[in-house]
Each structure stands twice: as structure tokens, then as C-alpha cells.
Design a protein around this motif. Structure first.
Motif: not given
Length: 351
Positions: A147-156
Motif C-alpha cells: 500500500i505504501i509503495n503503490g503496488t497493492w492492486s484491487s485484485d489483491e
């Protein structure tokens, strides 16, 4: 209903026991909102990890907020005072906010709205003020960096939510079966209790909890042959898998040698054969791990006492008592509970 990507509800908290009051979620910051209780072992176990996360990600704008919404006391004022003292005694190094939800409003719009029935429950509020994740606090270490680096996707996020729903359903069923067992035992309906335990085993075949209950009920119903068969399998599985083995073996020893249990009808030779094997394994495991285990000494002592080795039993009780003086091993409430019992046991062993 509260779900992934929903705007985070407000925190309606009347009393902030630690930290400054939080009136709203500031855009651009990240928040972990943790619902917990001081009597909840997994909640307390998660607190040092939350302290670490607050320190590690403070410069990233993280704010950890603990919400105590499930404290037990006759009145809200008593619960608040008791919790304040508990925090002072157990977490003097706390570096995040703690709010006391005395009205239940925050619980209603967070926990109830998200169909969250058990604590601990962690919610992550993203920089836009929306719910990015909620579930078990053990999952935060994996989710938060993304979440901090912006890689947390909606699919995850959706996959995590689906897992949370499945886990919650499983947990709800677990406690439902436990309630059925407890009600049946209170009514002395042993067959009904055993049937519920077997249902739990079918649902969670790899979990030892319901098998321990099954063994206890079988022995209580005088079906010692089947009961010992279950106990032997529990011992074999614990030693073979080695995962959390000592805790499972302590439960076996409590069934076979717990002073509060009726053991007159149990076959002595088989009981002591299992006791000898398990006692040796537990003590060797404690020695290999390099750290004392309070419960290990306590349950193994009774085996040695009944075996006739009273000096060994006394030595183990004294080791258990020494563990009580280490706050990193045993909490102060646990010490106050166990110390008089260990003193009485020691007096009994010494005659």
C-alpha cells in the motif's frame, strides 16, 4: 455495510487513553485501526508488532490507532480505569493511540458494519481515506508495504477480502461448535457433545483442538480404548509435525495427569507409558529451545510426582515458580493466578 474501497467511517471515541485525540483521517496519511481487547491473547500478542510498524513507517505518514471496544467490567468507568492501569503495567513503551469505545458506536460502524465478529481486527485506511484492507493483523506485514509503495492492486484487495470472508465463516462455525459442546456438557449430554466435537474434526481435520476435546469426552464416557487411541495419535502427530508440538503435548498431559481430572478408571500402564514419552519430549524441547516454558514444568511435574519421583516433581514446580518472576514469560495477572496454586502444589509434594 463496510467493505474494501469504502470511505473510512469516523472514530467516535469519547476517551483517548494514549496519544492525542484523532478527530478525522487526514488525507495523505495512512492509518491502521486495530480493534482489540486486553483479555484477548492474539490481540495482546499483536501489540509489539504494531509498535514496530508505527516506529518503522512513521516517516511514511503511518498512524496506528488501537480501539478498545470489548473490555469487560461492571461499568464503563471501571473498564476504562482497569484498561488504563493494564496499559501502564504491560505496555509502558506504547507509541500509538489507544481509544476506549465506551458507547459501542465505533464498534457498530466499523466491526458490525464489516461483519467482523472477532478481535483482533485490523483495518488499513489509505491516503485517500478509503479502506484498503481489513482482516487479521498477521497479514499487515505483507499488505502494508504494498500500500505504501503503490503496488497493492484491487485484485489483491478483492482476493484478500474473499479470504477474510472464508476465514470469518470458518471462525464463526468454530465458535458455534464450541458453544454446542459447552451447552451439551452443561446438560451432561455427552453423546451430543462428542458428536459436535466430531463435526469440528471433520471441519478442521488438521487442527488439534477438537481432537483434544474428543479424547477428553471419550475418557469421560469410559471409552478408554478409543480415547487412548485418539491421545496416542495426537502425540504422534505433534512429535512428527513439530509445529506447536509442546503446546499440544501439554494438553495431552493435562488430560492424563491434571489433578482436577478423575483418573481412577484410566489404565495405569498405558497412562504412564504415554506420560513418560511425552514428559521426556517436552523437557528436551524446552532445553533445545533455550528458554523455559512455564506450562511445561507445571504439567510434567505431576507425572513425576505420581511416578514416585517426588524430588524431580518439586524441582520442576520450583522452576515453574521461577518463570513467574519473569514478566517476559508470564504476565502479572497470570502470575497472581498461578502463584498460590503452585505454592499449594509444592506444599502437597513436600507433604
Amino acid at each position: 455495510m463496510l467493505g474494501i474501497e469504502c470511505p473510512a467511517p469516523p472514530l467516535i471515541v469519547e476517551n483517548w487513553l494514549r496519544g492525542e485525540p484523532l478527530t478525522n483521517f487526514e488525507l495523505g496519511k495512512l492509518y491502521i485501526v486495530e480493534f482489540w481487547a486486553s483479555w484477548c491473547y492474539p490481540c495482546v500478542k499483536a501489540m509489539p508488532h504494531l509498535i514496530e510498524l508505527q516506529a518503522k513507517y512513521k516517516d511514511e505518514g503511518l498512524e496506528v490507532v488501537g480501539v478498545a471496544a470489548y473490555e469487560k467490567a461492571p461499568t464503563a468507568a471501571e473498564a476504562r480505569t482497569k484498561l488504563d492501569a493494564w496499559l501502564t503495567e504491560n505496555f509502558s513503551n506504547l507509541n500509538y493511540r489507544i481509544g476506549f469505545d465506551s458507547t459501542g458506536e465505533t464498534k457498530k460502524i466499523w466491526m458490525d458494519a464489516s461483519c467482523s465478529s472477532t478481535v483482533p481486527r485490523s483495518f488499513i485506511v489509505d491516503r485517500d481515506g478509503h479502506i484498503a484492507f481489513f482482516g487479521n493483523p498477521t497479514d499487515i506485514a505483507h499488505v502494508l508495504p504494498k500500500i505504501i509503495n503503490g503496488t497493492w492492486s484491487s485484485d489483491e484487495a478483492k482476493a484478500a477480502d474473499a479470504k477474510r470472508i472464508a476465514d470469518d465463516q470458518r471462525t464463526e462455525r468454530f465458535y458455534s461448535i464450541k458453544d454446542t459442546i459447552r451447552s451439551a456438557e452443561e446438560a451432561k449430554d455427552w453423546p451430543a457433545a462428542l458428536s459436535a466435537a466430531e463435526e469440528g474434526i471433520a471441519m478442521m481435520p488438521d487442527d488439534r483442538h477438537f481432537r483434544e476435546i474428543q479424547a477428553r469426552l471419550l475418557l469421560q464416557m469410559r471409552d478408554t480404548a478409543t480415547g487412548f487411541q485418539v491421545l496416542r495419535q495426537l502425540v504422534e502427530d505433534a512429535i512428527e509435525k513439530r509445529s506447536d508440538a509442546v503446546r499440544g503435548l501439554i494438553a495431552v498431559m493435562d488430560q492424563l495427569f491434571g489433578p482436577e481430572n478423575d483418573k481412577a478408571h484410566l489404565p495405569r500402564a498405558e497412562r504412564f507409558a504415554i506420560g513418560r514419552e511425552v514428559s521426556e519430549y517436552i523437557l528436551n524441547s524446552v532445553q533445545d529451545s533455550g528458554g523455559p516454558t512455564f506450562d511445561s514444568y507445571r504439567v510434567v511435574a505431576q507425572y513425576y510426582y505420581e511416578s514416585g519421583d517426588k524430588q524431580r516433581a518439586i524441582e520442576l514446580i520450583e522452576r515453574a515458580m521461577a518463570c513467574l518472576d519473569d514478566p517476559e514469560i508470564v504476565s502479572e495477572p497470570a502470575k497472581q493466578y498461578y502463584m498460590p496454586r503452585l505454592l499449594q502444589t509444592l506444599a502437597n509434594y513436600r507433604g
